[in-house]
Scaffold this active site. Structure first.
Site, short mmCIF file in Angstrom:
data_model
loop_
_atom_site.label_atom_id
_atom_site.label_comp_id
_atom_site.label_asym_id
_atom_site.label_seq_id
_atom_site.Cartn_x
_atom_site.Cartn_y
_atom_site.Cartn_z
N GLU A 229 37.95 87.25 62.15
CA GLU A 229 36.48 87.17 62.04
C GLU A 229 36.04 86.07 63.00
O GLU A 229 36.20 84.89 62.70
CB GLU A 229 36.07 86.82 60.61
CG GLU A 229 36.51 87.79 59.55
CD GLU A 229 35.69 89.05 59.52
OE1 GLU A 229 34.70 89.15 60.28
OE2 GLU A 229 36.05 89.96 58.76
N CYS A 263 28.14 82.45 62.29
CA CYS A 263 28.61 83.46 63.24
C CYS A 263 27.58 84.58 63.36
O CYS A 263 27.36 85.11 64.45
CB CYS A 263 29.97 84.00 62.82
SG CYS A 263 30.00 84.51 61.09
#
Ligand code: NAP
Length: 456
Positions: A229, A263
């Site tokens: 991720e 993110c």
């Protein structure tokens, strides 16, 4: 003393921790492996569920203390820390409640004999986690994998060691056996050595592209599965028929949540010409209203960045962007006269493809603003990125929103909102944003053996 809590608002060093010795690491790995083979994999779902439900309950009981720890270690506004603890507890509850159904045996339709696919745990898993959501990141790795019958070892980021220990303590206090959840303070060499160890059966990393490439390469050399991720530079598309008040409100929260250190933060604002001036005027006014202050104080609206290095890097990226022709519409530098790592909310425009910032992730309160003539140009610009994590599209025509969403090359697209993360929504990206999914049913299927059993 590589693991250190430094308060991003006061700069005081609260605590330091030594890395484990190689012998200590071996002992913890031995405990984890024994926990898997002797206890944890043979616990039924009901037993694992009871323990994880207790962990979620304890997390809620300790919500304020855990939140204050996160704010002291990485600087998040206290209300956002409180929200993160609540979300993390909800993730643990979600997998406790749903794991058995997610992993139920799947009988197959076959012409001959009887066949079923069963999901069995793999063993010891290793997670490398980032500081930006110090509980949520760990919860979304640990909860599904523990419920699946795996045991987990976690190397947390070196600037949030107290959060790392608090999470481990939560699991022990909930009654999980020693070795089910293990926190590790490791050097980078020890990370590599642990991945090499045959007892470790899978590796998950959330963090930067650089760290992901190193850790995934190590896993690959050992023929072990990994999930990554990684970073993102999500586009936030505003079409000419958007509800402007909503779009601006979401743009601000999408860029400024967690002081921009997410993110899936909205990072590239791609607005159709017809409404670009209107959007920009309102967006700029709202971004200018943020006030730096003690993140423990409910009245503060702008939090410090997690570290002095993070602030230096972000300010440097903005200066480089301007040197390459970007136009500064707001902010552009740190907040002077404070010891906290505060970056002013910043908006950059006129960013050409040869500007380094065009392809970079900006991990802080800096927005890139682009005008485009039409929907097709907006989609093309959204996809013109090395990243493929998330994105948003604003329109009052929901079918149009879905159509645009289908054309965006990312793992997640949100129509009429900035990115959100909930236990039952799968989370992950494509391209340089990584591979694999966390959360939802997808998150529990990454590290299980989908075993076929056929009876002739
Ligand atoms: P980072 O430097 O990659 O750190 C993340 C973790 O990886 C930390 O535990 C770090 O340990 C470790 N690490 C770094 N280099 C390593 C190496 N060579 N070998 C082994 N471990 C290594 O990430 P960051 O810059 O602090 O965090 C922000 C990044 O994470 C951003 O790019 C952000 O977009 C991304 N992120 C992605 C997601 C997602 O779900 N897609 C979520 C949150 C953040 P140390 O702290 O000891 O260096």
């Amino acid at each position: 003393m590589a693991y250190r809590s430094t308060n991003p608002f006061t700069q005081s060093v609260e605590k330091s921790f030594d890395e484990l010795s190689d012998e200590q690491l071996q002992a913890r790995l031995q405990t984890a492996q024994a926990c898997f083979t002797d206890t944890w994999r043979d616990h039924g779902f009901a037993q694992r569920k009871a323990l994880l439900k207790r962990a979620a309950g304890l997390m809620r009981e300790r919500q304020q203390a855990l939140a204050e720890l996160a704010t002291r270690e990485m600087g998040k506004l206290i209300a956002q820390s409180v929200g993160e603890v609540a979300l993390s507890a909800a993730i643990i509850d979600y997998y406790a409640d749903n794991a058995e159904a997610f992993l139920a045996p799947e009988p197959l339709k076959t012409d001959k004999g009887q066949a079923v696919v069963e999901s069995s745990p793999l063993g010891v898993l290793f997670g490398v986690e980032p500081w930006n959501y110090p509980y949520y990141q760990v919860a979304r790795f640990a909860a599904p994998n523990l419920m699946a019958g795996n045991v987990v070892m976690v190397k947390h980021a070196s600037n949030v060691p107290q959060c790392a220990l608090a999470f481990e303590q939560l699991m022990l206090d909930a009654g999980l056996p020693a070795g089910a959840y293990t926190n590790l303070f490791l050097s980078k060499d020890q990370v590599a050595a642990l991945i090499d160890d045959p007892r470790v059966r899978g590796v998950a990393l959330t963090g930067s592209e650089a760290a992901g490439a190193v850790v995934a390469a190590q896993a690959g050399r050992n023929l072990k599965k990994s999930t990554l991720e990684l970073g993102g530079s999500d586009a936030f598309i505003v079409l000419e028929d958007a509800d402007m008040a909503r779009a601006v409100k979401q743009a601000v929260s999408g860029r400024m949540g967690n002081a921009g250190q997410a993110c899936t933060a909205s990072k590239r604002f791609v607005v159709l010409d017809a409404v670009a001036d209107e959007f920009l005027e309102q967006f700029k006014a709202a971004m200018a209203r943020f006030q730096p202050g003690d993140p423990m104080d409910e009245a503060s609206t702008l939090a410090p960045l997690s570290s002095a290095d993070a602030l230096d890097k972000l300010e440097q990226q903005v200066q480089t962007a301007v040197a390459h022709g970007a136009k500064l519409l707001l902010g552009g530098q740190r907040v002077a006269g404070t010891q906290g790592n505060f970056m002013r909310p910043t908006i950059l425009a006129d960013i050409t493809e040869d500007n380094p910032v065009f392809n970079e992730e900006l991990f802080g309160p800096v927005a890139l603003f682009f005008r485009v003539p039409d929907e097709a140009a907006a989609v093309a610009l959204a996809n013109h990125s090395p990243f493929g994590l998330g994105g948003s599209v604003f329109t009052q025509d929901v079918e149009r929103g879905r159509r645009v969403a289908r054309q965006i090359d990312t793992g997640m697209v949100f129509v009429n909102s900035a990115a959100v993360s909930l236990p039952d929504l799968p989370f992950g990206g494509v391209k340089n944003s990584g591979y694999g999914r966390e959360l939802a049913a997808s998150g529990i299927h990454e590290f299980v053996n989908k075993k076929l059993i056929r009876v002739a």
